[in-house]
Write an enzyme that holds these catalytic residues in place. Structure first.
Site, mmCIF file in Angstrom:
data_model
loop_
_atom_site.group_PDB
_atom_site.id
_atom_site.type_symbol
_atom_site.label_atom_id
_atom_site.label_comp_id
_atom_site.label_asym_id
_atom_site.label_seq_id
_atom_site.Cartn_x
_atom_site.Cartn_y
_atom_site.Cartn_z
ATOM 1 N N GLY A 65 52.334 35.165 54.361
ATOM 2 C CA GLY A 65 52.585 33.856 53.771
ATOM 3 C C GLY A 65 53.952 33.817 53.115
ATOM 4 O O GLY A 65 54.476 34.850 52.675
ATOM 5 N N GLY A 151 43.354 30.839 64.406
ATOM 6 C CA GLY A 151 44.470 31.659 64.848
ATOM 7 C C GLY A 151 44.057 33.096 65.090
ATOM 8 O O GLY A 151 42.890 33.400 65.342
ATOM 9 N N ARG A 152 45.027 33.992 64.968
ATOM 10 C CA ARG A 152 44.795 35.400 65.283
ATOM 11 C C ARG A 152 43.701 36.027 64.423
ATOM 12 O O ARG A 152 42.832 36.748 64.924
ATOM 13 C CB ARG A 152 46.097 36.191 65.103
ATOM 14 C CG ARG A 152 47.173 35.878 66.131
ATOM 15 C CD ARG A 152 48.406 36.736 65.889
ATOM 16 N NE ARG A 152 49.032 36.409 64.612
ATOM 17 C CZ ARG A 152 50.014 35.524 64.471
ATOM 18 N NH1 ARG A 152 50.453 34.863 65.510
ATOM 19 N NH2 ARG A 152 50.546 35.292 63.288
ATOM 20 N N ILE A 153 43.744 35.756 63.110
ATOM 21 C CA ILE A 153 42.774 36.388 62.214
ATOM 22 C C ILE A 153 41.369 35.858 62.485
ATOM 23 O O ILE A 153 40.394 36.616 62.509
ATOM 24 C CB ILE A 153 43.171 36.171 60.743
ATOM 25 C CG1 ILE A 153 44.504 36.885 60.455
ATOM 26 C CG2 ILE A 153 42.087 36.683 59.804
ATOM 27 C CD1 ILE A 153 45.063 36.612 59.069
ATOM 28 N N ARG A 244 44.115 31.113 51.713
ATOM 29 C CA ARG A 244 44.829 30.669 50.523
ATOM 30 C C ARG A 244 43.858 29.921 49.612
ATOM 31 O O ARG A 244 43.046 29.113 50.073
ATOM 32 C CB ARG A 244 46.004 29.753 50.888
ATOM 33 C CG ARG A 244 47.152 30.459 51.584
ATOM 34 C CD ARG A 244 47.889 31.395 50.637
ATOM 35 N NE ARG A 244 48.974 32.130 51.291
ATOM 36 C CZ ARG A 244 48.862 33.352 51.768
ATOM 37 N NH1 ARG A 244 47.705 33.992 51.685
ATOM 38 N NH2 ARG A 244 49.897 33.957 52.331
ATOM 39 N N HIS A 293 42.483 39.277 45.942
ATOM 40 C CA HIS A 293 43.467 39.095 47.014
ATOM 41 C C HIS A 293 43.884 40.443 47.602
ATOM 42 O O HIS A 293 45.065 40.816 47.569
ATOM 43 C CB HIS A 293 44.691 38.333 46.493
ATOM 44 C CG HIS A 293 45.453 37.640 47.590
ATOM 45 N ND1 HIS A 293 46.211 36.526 47.372
ATOM 46 C CD2 HIS A 293 45.579 37.909 48.917
ATOM 47 C CE1 HIS A 293 46.770 36.132 48.497
ATOM 48 N NE2 HIS A 293 46.401 36.960 49.455
ATOM 49 N N ILE A 294 42.919 41.130 48.211
ATOM 50 C CA ILE A 294 43.182 42.463 48.758
ATOM 51 C C ILE A 294 43.017 42.488 50.274
ATOM 52 O O ILE A 294 42.806 43.557 50.862
ATOM 53 C CB ILE A 294 42.269 43.524 48.108
ATOM 54 C CG1 ILE A 294 40.791 43.189 48.336
ATOM 55 C CG2 ILE A 294 42.571 43.648 46.622
ATOM 56 C CD1 ILE A 294 39.840 44.308 47.913
ATOM 57 N N SER A 296 44.984 42.452 52.786
ATOM 58 C CA SER A 296 45.861 43.350 53.546
ATOM 59 C C SER A 296 45.918 44.751 52.951
ATOM 60 O O SER A 296 46.721 45.582 53.399
ATOM 61 C CB SER A 296 47.283 42.773 53.610
ATOM 62 O OG SER A 296 47.870 42.748 52.317
#
Length: 332
Positions: A65, A151-153, A244, A293-294, A296
């Site tokens: 992002g 999308g991809r995710i 988000r 928010h973990i 990644s």
């Protein structure tokens, strides 16, 4: 760091601590820089770009992002902007499935029960701590999984859910994008699903047993999951948001959980984060599992993200093609 330090023509200045960079340090050290690598908490605005001066060629962020970057200001300064798409797809997809399971099976309540030492006082009963099962138990059952954003995710998450026996995939994406019937038919065949279908958000809310929010942020998707959408969902449905926080109206979701419109929610992102305290309405809801928010945060993914960010900044400085560059041609 090895990639950057291997370039003898670059003088590398590094924030020396393993925590978020202090703004004052960044403002002092960005002066005269040719490139800057930032993390998601750092705001790249006119103030920072003016401080850097005319030598700055590129801003490279270690994130997929880039809401923290003022793209219009970057374009006005004739900068290139790099980001890290693709490399975090698998990590976020893994986490999305984890959140769905935790929210459906009362994982947050169960962990809290043990950590507060209340398990010895818990009275067992046949349906205590039961929740809706993600997997199907009979061929006659249906299990419909919905995606807001495809999308991809989202497609990687779908692939992970196939072994659970899901039968239908529904998705809602940009209204201006026409349905991709060939792709959807191929996905249905690949995953042995009865259907993969693009639907409007009302049908998505009504039909999904688990609704995954995996769409981009921004003004176009602000509070797209609101009270009206939540009221259309099943009482046994699960909402997962790993994209988000701004996509979901927190007050409406807290009300939906409190009044039993839906079963539970699994969130990796919350609007206004990180300012989410014990007084937050969603933190007060037992059936809302919240992670900080973990999505990644795996060793493999963060390694790939930082590598891509370094490759982006090096390429831009040397006048080469960046591996992942944000298109700024339409922002002015």
């Amino acid at each position: 760091m090895a990639l950057l330090e291997a370039r003898a023509e670059l003088d590398v200045i590094v924030w020396p601590e393993d925590r978020a960079c202090e703004r004052s340090w960044l403002m002092e050290n960005v002066v005269g820089a040719t490139g800057v690598i930032v993390m998601f908490p750092e705001k790249v605005n006119t103030e920072l770009l003016d401080k850097a001066g005319p030598s700055l060629k590129v801003v490279s962020t270690v994130s997929v992002g880039y809401e923290h970057i003022d793209l219009k200001a970057a374009a006005q300064h004739n900068l290139k902007v790099g980001y890290t798409p693709d490399v975090l797809t698998d990590a976020v997809a893994d986490l999305s499935v984890m959140l769905a399971l935790m929210a459906g099976r009362n994982g947050g309540i169960g962990v809290d029960l043990v950590q507060k030492g209340q398990w010895p006082n818990f009275s067992w009963s046949p349906f205590a701590l039961c929740g809706p099962q993600l997997s199907t138990t009979a061929a006659s059952q249906t299990r419909k999984i919905g995606f807001l954003g495809f999308g991809r995710i989202a497609q990687a998450t779908l692939a992970r859910l196939v072994p659970f026996g899901i039968t239908h995939c529904l998705y809602s994406s940009n209204p201006s994008s026409p349905p991709n019937y060939a792709r959807d038919a191929a996905l249905a065949k690949q995953h042995n699903l009865r259907a993969v279908s693009k639907v409007d958000i009302d049908e998505l809310a009504r039909e999904s047993d688990v609704l995954f929010v995996l769409a981009p942020g921004g003004s176009g998707t602000y509070h797209v999951v609101n009270e009206a959408v939540l009221k259309k969902m099943k009482r046994t449905s699960i909402l997962v948001n790993a994209s988000r926080g701004t996509l979901v109206d927190s007050d409406a979701l807290a009300k939906a959980l409190r009044e039993g419109w839906i079963w539970g929610a699994g969130l990796d992102v919350v609007e206004g984060e990180p300012n989410v305290t014990i007084d937050h309405p969603l933190v007060k809801e037992p059936r809302c599992v919240i992670l900080p928010h973990i999505g990644s945060a795996t060793l493999e993914t963060r390694g790939e993200m930082t590598t891509r960010a370094a490759q982006n900044v090096i390429a831009a400085i040397l006048g080469e093609e960046m591996p992942s560059q944000v298109d700024l041609s339409t922002v002015l």
